[in-house]
Design an enzyme around this catalytic site. Structure first.
Site, PDB file in Angstrom:
ATOM      1  CE  LYS A  50      -0.605  -1.217 -11.471  1.00 19.56           C
ATOM      2  NZ  LYS A  50       0.788  -1.431 -11.840  1.00 19.56           N
ATOM      3  N   GLY A 175       6.842  -7.047 -26.137  1.00 21.27           N
ATOM      4  CA  GLY A 175       6.995  -7.599 -24.794  1.00 21.27           C
ATOM      5  C   GLY A 175       5.648  -8.112 -24.319  1.00 21.27           C
ATOM      6  NE  ARG A 267      11.942  -1.371 -14.515  1.00 15.95           N
ATOM      7  CZ  ARG A 267      11.846  -0.044 -14.744  1.00 15.95           C
ATOM      8  NH1 ARG A 267      11.290   0.409 -15.854  1.00 15.95           N
ATOM      9  NH2 ARG A 267      12.314   0.812 -13.863  1.00 15.95           N
ATOM     10  CG  HIS A 439     -22.716 -17.407   2.048  1.00 12.57           C
ATOM     11  ND1 HIS A 439     -22.162 -18.051   0.958  1.00 12.57           N
ATOM     12  CD2 HIS A 439     -24.062 -17.408   1.849  1.00 12.57           C
ATOM     13  CE1 HIS A 439     -23.131 -18.453   0.152  1.00 12.57           C
ATOM     14  NE2 HIS A 439     -24.287 -18.074   0.660  1.00 12.57           N
TER      15      HIS A 439
HETATM   16  C1  LIG Z   1       5.351   0.432 -15.305  1.00 12.45           C
HETATM   17  C2  LIG Z   1       5.686  -0.155 -13.966  1.00 12.45           C
HETATM   18  C3  LIG Z   1       4.668  -0.539 -13.131  1.00 12.45           C
HETATM   19  C4  LIG Z   1       4.939  -1.077 -11.899  1.00 12.45           C
HETATM   20  N1  LIG Z   1       3.903  -1.459 -11.100  1.00 12.45           N
HETATM   21  C5  LIG Z   1       4.159  -1.987  -9.895  1.00 12.45           C
HETATM   22  C6  LIG Z   1       3.088  -2.346  -9.030  1.00 12.45           C
HETATM   23  O1  LIG Z   1       1.903  -2.188  -9.356  1.00 12.45           O
HETATM   24  N2  LIG Z   1       3.405  -2.861  -7.826  1.00 12.45           N
HETATM   25  C7  LIG Z   1       4.703  -3.050  -7.412  1.00 12.45           C
HETATM   26  O2  LIG Z   1       4.932  -3.514  -6.311  1.00 12.45           O
HETATM   27  N3  LIG Z   1       5.731  -2.717  -8.229  1.00 12.45           N
HETATM   28  C8  LIG Z   1       5.492  -2.185  -9.432  1.00 12.45           C
HETATM   29  N4  LIG Z   1       6.537  -1.814 -10.235  1.00 12.45           N
HETATM   30  C9  LIG Z   1       7.918  -2.049  -9.756  1.00 12.45           C
HETATM   31  C10 LIG Z   1       8.337  -0.961  -8.770  1.00 12.45           C
HETATM   32  O3  LIG Z   1       8.117   0.306  -9.342  1.00 12.45           O
HETATM   33  C11 LIG Z   1       9.783  -1.126  -8.362  1.00 12.45           C
HETATM   34  O4  LIG Z   1       9.992  -2.448  -7.915  1.00 12.45           O
HETATM   35  C12 LIG Z   1      10.184  -0.179  -7.256  1.00 12.45           C
HETATM   36  O5  LIG Z   1       9.891   1.153  -7.620  1.00 12.45           O
HETATM   37  C13 LIG Z   1      11.655  -0.324  -6.915  1.00 12.45           C
HETATM   38  O6  LIG Z   1      11.999   0.602  -5.941  1.00 12.45           O
HETATM   39  P1  LIG Z   1      13.529   0.973  -5.662  1.00 12.45           P
HETATM   40  O7  LIG Z   1      13.507   1.903  -4.500  1.00 12.45           O
HETATM   41  O8  LIG Z   1      14.333  -0.247  -5.592  1.00 12.45           O
HETATM   42  O9  LIG Z   1      14.026   1.723  -6.961  1.00 12.45           O
HETATM   43  P2  LIG Z   1      13.478   3.050  -7.633  1.00 12.45           P
HETATM   44  O10 LIG Z   1      12.137   3.394  -7.112  1.00 12.45           O
HETATM   45  O11 LIG Z   1      13.645   2.879  -9.088  1.00 12.45           O
HETATM   46  O12 LIG Z   1      14.452   4.181  -7.103  1.00 12.45           O
HETATM   47  C14 LIG Z   1      15.757   4.295  -7.568  1.00 12.45           C
HETATM   48  C15 LIG Z   1      16.161   5.753  -7.508  1.00 12.45           C
HETATM   49  O13 LIG Z   1      17.572   5.808  -7.679  1.00 12.45           O
HETATM   50  C16 LIG Z   1      17.913   6.908  -8.475  1.00 12.45           C
HETATM   51  N5  LIG Z   1      19.226   6.607  -9.081  1.00 12.45           N
HETATM   52  C17 LIG Z   1      19.549   5.581  -9.923  1.00 12.45           C
HETATM   53  N6  LIG Z   1      20.866   5.612 -10.208  1.00 12.45           N
HETATM   54  C18 LIG Z   1      21.387   6.674  -9.548  1.00 12.45           C
HETATM   55  C19 LIG Z   1      22.673   7.229  -9.445  1.00 12.45           C
HETATM   56  N7  LIG Z   1      23.730   6.682 -10.056  1.00 12.45           N
HETATM   57  N8  LIG Z   1      22.834   8.343  -8.692  1.00 12.45           N
HETATM   58  C20 LIG Z   1      21.785   8.892  -8.036  1.00 12.45           C
HETATM   59  N9  LIG Z   1      20.538   8.412  -8.103  1.00 12.45           N
HETATM   60  C21 LIG Z   1      20.340   7.301  -8.834  1.00 12.45           C
HETATM   61  C22 LIG Z   1      16.773   6.999  -9.490  1.00 12.45           C
HETATM   62  O14 LIG Z   1      16.652   8.323  -9.975  1.00 12.45           O
HETATM   63  C23 LIG Z   1      15.570   6.591  -8.622  1.00 12.45           C
HETATM   64  O15 LIG Z   1      14.901   7.709  -8.074  1.00 12.45           O
HETATM   65  C24 LIG Z   1       6.288  -1.240 -11.468  1.00 12.45           C
HETATM   66  C25 LIG Z   1       7.335  -0.834 -12.308  1.00 12.45           C
HETATM   67  C26 LIG Z   1       7.051  -0.291 -13.531  1.00 12.45           C
HETATM   68  C27 LIG Z   1       8.177   0.149 -14.410  1.00 12.45           C
END
Ligand SMILES: Cc1cc2nc3c(=O)[nH]c(=O)nc-3n(C[C@H](O)[C@H](O)[C@H](O)COP(=O)(O)OP(=O)(O)OC[C@H]3O[C@@H](n4cnc5c(N)ncnc54)[C@H](O)[C@@H]3O)c2cc1C
Length: 455
Positions: A50, A175, A267, A439
Site C-alpha cells: 500500500k 495470476g 499462497r 449529504h
Molecule cells: C502482497 C500481499 C498483500 C497483502 N495485502 C493485504 C491487505 O491489504 N490487507 C490484508 O488484510 N491482508 C493482506 N495480505 C495478507 C496478509 O499479509 C496475511 O493475511 C497476514 O500477514 C497473515 O498473518 P499471519 O500472522 O497469519 O502470518 P504471517 O504474517 O505470514 O507471519 C508468519 C510468521 O511465521 C514465521 N514462520 C513461518 N514458518 C516458521 C517456522 N517454521 N519457524 C519459525 N517461524 C516461522 C514467518 O517468518 C512469519 O514471520 C497481503 C498479503 C500479500 C502477500
C-alpha cells in the site's frame, strides 16, 4: 530441554499472542525464522504494497484529471525513491520491533526455523523447547506452480519485487488474484508495460462476476489483460522472458515476452516447514492446519491462527483469531470466531471492497433480493464524474438482513465499513436507514443501494 508455559511460532499475528501471554505473567517463547520479523503484512504484504500503491493512485488521478477540464500530466516518477521509502519504513519497523521485544518481561525470542520433533516439543537452532500451550501462527508463502522452464528464469514474487531498484520496462504477471491486480496497477502507473495472464475465465475469482468484469475493462485500458490464458511454459532469452499460454477454450497457444515476469498465483501453507505430524496435528487437503471453531487443532492445547489455518487470509482476521485463541487458551474462555461479516479490499484501480456472501453463494440457502446503485446516482458520485463504479447488495428477503455487499469504485475500502458494522450489530436494512447520512457524501451509496433491493 527448555520448558515454557506458552510457545508461539510466528511473529505476525503471533506477536499479539506472545504479548498477551507474557503480559499475563506466563513464561513465554516467541519463535520466528526471520530474517525479517513481524510477518508478511508488515514486510511483504499489506504495508509495503500500500505504500507503493498510494503514489500509483496519485499518478492515475493526475492522468485522469482531463475529464474535469484540468490539463495535467506527470512529469517524472522517481521509482527508486518510491521503492526506497517503502524499504526505509520496513527497516525502521524492524528496529522498532526488535527493540520492543527486548523490553517485554517473561518473553524469550528465538530467531530460527522451528520444527516439531515430538509431542508439544519443538527444535529451533539446535535447542529443544517444550510448551504447555502452543500457538502456530506461521502464515503462508507465495505458491509457485510447476510451470515448465520456470526454475530456469529469474522470476519475481511479491517478496522479491520489493527489492527492485530499477523499474522493469515490461512485466508479465502470471495470476489474476488480488496480488496480481494490485501490482499490475502499481507497475503500470510507474510506467511499466504490464501484461496480466490469468488461467481462469476472469480476474479476482472471489469477487462478484460483474465486479471482475469492470475491473478487467478498466485495467485493460492501461495494460494487457488475458483471461483463460494458462501459462504452459516459460523461456528465458536475450529479449527477456517468454511465457507460452494455452487458451482454456480453444486450446490455442500464444507467446508473450517481457523483460521480467512475476508469479502471483496464490499462497501456500507454511505448515510443511513445521513437521506438525511429529506432534500429531492434522492438516486439511490444501495443507493448512485444521482447527475447530475455537481455533484449537486436533491436539489439545495446540492452536493455529491466521494464514496458518487457511480460513480467511487477511491481517484483520489473523489478528482477530489471535485475540480469540489467546483468550481461549490463556483465560480459559470458549469463544468462537464469527466469520459472517469478514470484509476485504483490493487496492487496484478501481478499488474493490466486499463483505459477506456473493449472490450465487447466498442463493443456495436464502431467498435473496438484490440491489445495485451506481456511484453516479448519488450526488457526490456525480460530482466526481464517477460513471462506472457501483455497489451491490444481497439481502435475505424474509429477514431483510444483509447477506453480502460489494463495491467497486473510489474509496470502496472505507465505504464498506458501515455495512460491516451494520451486519455485526443486527445486520438489517433498518439499522442502516436509522443513521443519518451526510449529504452529499459517497456514504449515501450504502443506504441507496440497500433500499434499491428488489426481486
Ligand atoms: C502482497 C500481499 C498483500 C497483502 N495485502 C493485504 C491487505 O491489504 N490487507 C490484508 O488484510 N491482508 C493482506 N495480505 C495478507 C496478509 O499479509 C496475511 O493475511 C497476514 O500477514 C497473515 O498473518 P499471519 O500472522 O497469519 O502470518 P504471517 O504474517 O505470514 O507471519 C508468519 C510468521 O511465521 C514465521 N514462520 C513461518 N514458518 C516458521 C517456522 N517454521 N519457524 C519459525 N517461524 C516461522 C514467518 O517468518 C512469519 O514471520 C497481503 C498479503 C500479500 C502477500
Amino acid at each position: 530441554m527448555k520448558d515454557y508455559e506458552v510457545i508461539v511460532i510466528g511473529s505476525g499475528c503471533g506477536a499479539l499472542i506472545s504479548d498477551e501471554a507474557a503480559g499475563a505473567g506466563l513464561k513465554t517463547a516467541l519463535i520466528d525464522k526471520g530474517p525479517l520479523i513481524g510477518g508478511t503484512c508488515l514486510n511483504w504484504g499489506c504495508i509495503p504494497s500500500k505504500q507503493l500503491i498510494y503514489p500509483a493512485d496519485r499518478i492515475v488521478e493526475i492522468e485522469e484529471a482531463g475529464r474535469f477540464g484540468i490539463a495535467a500530466s506527470v512529469e517524472a516518477v522517481d521509482f527508486g525513491a518510491i521503492m526506497e521509502r517503502m524499504r526505509l519504513s520496513r527497516r525502521e519497523g524492524q528496529q522498532h520491533l526488535r527493540q520492543g521485544m527486548k523490553s517485554v518481561k517473561n518473553l524469550t525470542f528465538y530467531e530460527g526455523e522451528a520444527r516439531f520433533v515430538a509431542d508439544h516439543t519443538l527444535e529451533v537452532g539446535g535447542e529443544k523447547l517444550k510448551g504447555e500451550k502452543i500457538f502456530i501462527a506461521t502464515g503462508s508463502r507465495p505458491f509457485v506452480p510447476p510451470v515448465k522452464g520456470l526454475e530456469g528464469v529469474d522470476y519475481l514474487t511479491n517478496e522479491s519485487a520489493l527489492e527492485l531498484k530499477e523499474l522493469p520496462e515490461s512485466l508479465i504477471i502470471i495470476g489474476g488474484g488480488y496480488i496480481a491486480v494490485e501490482y499490475g496497477h502499481f507497475f503500470a502507473a510507474m510506467g511499466t508495460e504490464v501484461t496480466i495472464l490469468e488461467m481462469a475465465g476472469r480476474l479476482v475469482l472471489s469477487e462478484e462476476p460483474e465486479i471482475a468484469e469492470l475491473l478487467e475493462k478498466k485495467l485493460g485500458e492501461r495494460m494487457t489483460v488475458r483471461t483463460g490464458a494458462g501459462a504452459e511454459e516459460v523461456k528465458g532469452g536475450k529479449d527477456g522472458v517468454t511465457v507460452v499460454t494455452v487458451d482454456s477454450q480453444s486450446g490455442k497457444r500464444k507467446s508473450y515476452t517481457a523483460q521480467r515476469i512475476m508469479m502471483a498465483v496464490g499462497r501456500r501453507s507454511n505448515a510443511d516447514l513445521l513437521d506438525v505430524a511429529k506432534t500429531g496435528v492434522k492438516l486439511d487437503e490444501r495443507g493448512f492446519i485444521k482447527v475447530n471453531a475455537r481455533l484449537e487443532t486436533n491436539v489439545p492445547d495446540i492452536f493455529a491462527v491466521g494464514d496458518a489455518n487457511g480460513r480467511q487470509m487477511f491481517t484483520h482476521m489473523a489478528n482477530r483469531e489471535a485475540a480469540i485463541a489467546a483468550h481461549n487458551a490463556i483465560n480459559g474462555a470458549s469463544l468462537e470466531v464469527d466469520y459472517s461479516a469478514v470484509p476485504h479490499a483490493v487496492y487496484s484501480h478501481p478499488q474493490i471492497a466486499a463483505v459477506g456472501m456473493r449472490e450465487e453463494e447466498a442463493k443456495k440457502d436464502h431467498h435473496v433480493i438484490v440491489g445495485r446503485t451506481n456511484y453516479y446516482d448519488v450526488a457526490k458520485g456525480e460530482a466526481m464524474l464517477e460513471t462506472e463504479g457501483f455497489a451491490k447488495v444481497i439481502l435475505d428477503k424474509k429477514t431483510q438482513k444483509i447477506l453480502g455487499f460489494h463495491i467497486i469504485g473510489p474509496y470502496a475500502p472505507g465505504l464498506i465499513q458501515e455495512v460491516v458494522n451494520a451486519m455485526t450489530s443486527g445486520g438489517g436494512v433498518e439499522e442502516l436507514n436509522q443513521g443519518i447520512h451526510i449529504h452529499p457524501a459517497l456514504t449515501e451509496l450504502i443506504p441507496v443501494t440497500v433500499n434499491s433491493a428488489g426481486e
